[in-house]
Structures are given as structure tokens and as C-alpha cells.
Design a protein around this motif. Structure first.
Motif, short mmCIF file in Angstrom:
data_model
loop_
_atom_site.label_atom_id
_atom_site.label_comp_id
_atom_site.label_asym_id
_atom_site.label_seq_id
_atom_site.Cartn_x
_atom_site.Cartn_y
_atom_site.Cartn_z
N THR A 144 68.93 137.59 150.12
CA THR A 144 68.86 137.95 151.54
C THR A 144 68.25 136.81 152.35
O THR A 144 68.72 136.49 153.44
CB THR A 144 68.03 139.23 151.74
OG1 THR A 144 68.60 140.26 150.94
CG2 THR A 144 68.01 139.65 153.19
N SER A 145 67.21 136.18 151.81
CA SER A 145 66.56 135.09 152.54
C SER A 145 67.41 133.83 152.58
O SER A 145 67.25 132.99 153.45
CB SER A 145 65.18 134.79 151.94
OG SER A 145 65.32 134.32 150.63
N ALA A 162 60.97 133.53 150.43
CA ALA A 162 60.97 134.77 151.21
C ALA A 162 60.91 134.48 152.71
O ALA A 162 61.36 135.28 153.51
CB ALA A 162 59.79 135.65 150.81
N GLY A 191 62.67 132.38 154.21
CA GLY A 191 64.03 132.04 154.66
C GLY A 191 64.06 130.73 155.42
O GLY A 191 63.56 129.71 154.95
#
Length: 135
Positions: free
Chosen positions: A4-5, A65, A67
Motif C-alpha cells: 500500500t505504501s 510505511a 510511503g
């Protein structure tokens, strides 16, 4: 969480990973960027160089995390900005070269015709009854 990041980076890059454990819980993560299939522009050579991050597993997880705000995201952003600047400079140089070439073509077609050398003025003869003098 990791994927996701990394989603914003996957729009431009296909990413390969190499993960190596070292002594004392130190881990080295090497990220190998490649051109994504959906990306239009090719990657600059500097943009495609592998990136290595070394730290504890928790430190690397923390940075990933974040990103785009983390270390990896900032490195990619800086490389992308530099690649964009290089592309702009190359285009400006090509445009300037093309413009200079187009200006040179008409000048070459209408090259000046050679002219005869200018004749020196004929010497003025002194009247026959006056002697020649340097003064």
C-alpha cells in the motif's frame, strides 16, 4: 502495509527487491526500479539505479510505511525530478539545434556571389612642367 505504501511508486516503476540479513539484526534492502509497463517515458539511467537501505527491520519498516514521505519515496522523487530536468534540457538543446540549423539553411542557399576585387585608383600624373616632389 508495504505494498500500500509503495503504490504511488508503482505507477511509474516496476520494483524488484533484494533483502539480505546481516549481523546484529541489521538488514539491507535493495530496491531495483524498472520502467513500469504502463509508464510512457523510459527511465533515465540514474533513475533506474538500485537503491540500498540498511538498518534494523523496524527502521526499514518505519521508512517504508511513510510511503512518499519516507526515505525511499524521497529518493524516488528526487530522481524523478532530476530525470524530468534532464529531459527538459535535452529537449531545449534539440530545439535550439534545430532552430540554428533552420537559420543556417537559408543563408547557405543565398550565398553571396564572389565579386571582382576593387580596383586601386589610378595614380594622378603630375603636370609635365612641374617637377615631382615629396613635399
Amino acid at each position: 502495509m508495504l505494498i500500500t505504501s509503495l503504490l504511488p511508486l508503482l505507477a511509474r516503476y516496476s520494483l524488484g527487491f533484494d533483502l539480505v540479513a546481516g549481523a546484529d539484526g541489521v538488514v539491507t534492502l535493495t530496491v531495483i526500479p524498472r520502467k513500469a509497463e504502463s509508464a510512457k517515458a523510459a527511465l533515465e539511467p540514474a533513475e533506474a539505479r538500485p537503491i540500498s537501505i540498511t538498518g534494523t527491520a523496524a527502521e526499514i519498516d518505519e521508512q517504508l510505511a511513510l510511503g512518499a514521505e519516507g526515505a525511499l519515496g524521497q529518493i524516488f522523487a528526487a530522481r524523478r525530478d532530476l530525470a524530468d530536468q534532464l529531459a527538459e534540457q535535452r529537449k531545449a538543446a534539440e530545439d535550439a539545434k534545430a532552430q540554428a540549423a533552420s537559420k543556417a539553411k537559408p543563408a547557405a542557399k543565398t550565398a553571396p556571389t564572389p565579386t571582382a576585387p576593387a580596383k586601386a585608383p589610378a595614380p594622378v600624373a603630375a603636370p609635365a612642367d612641374e617637377p615631382l616632389s615629396l613635399y
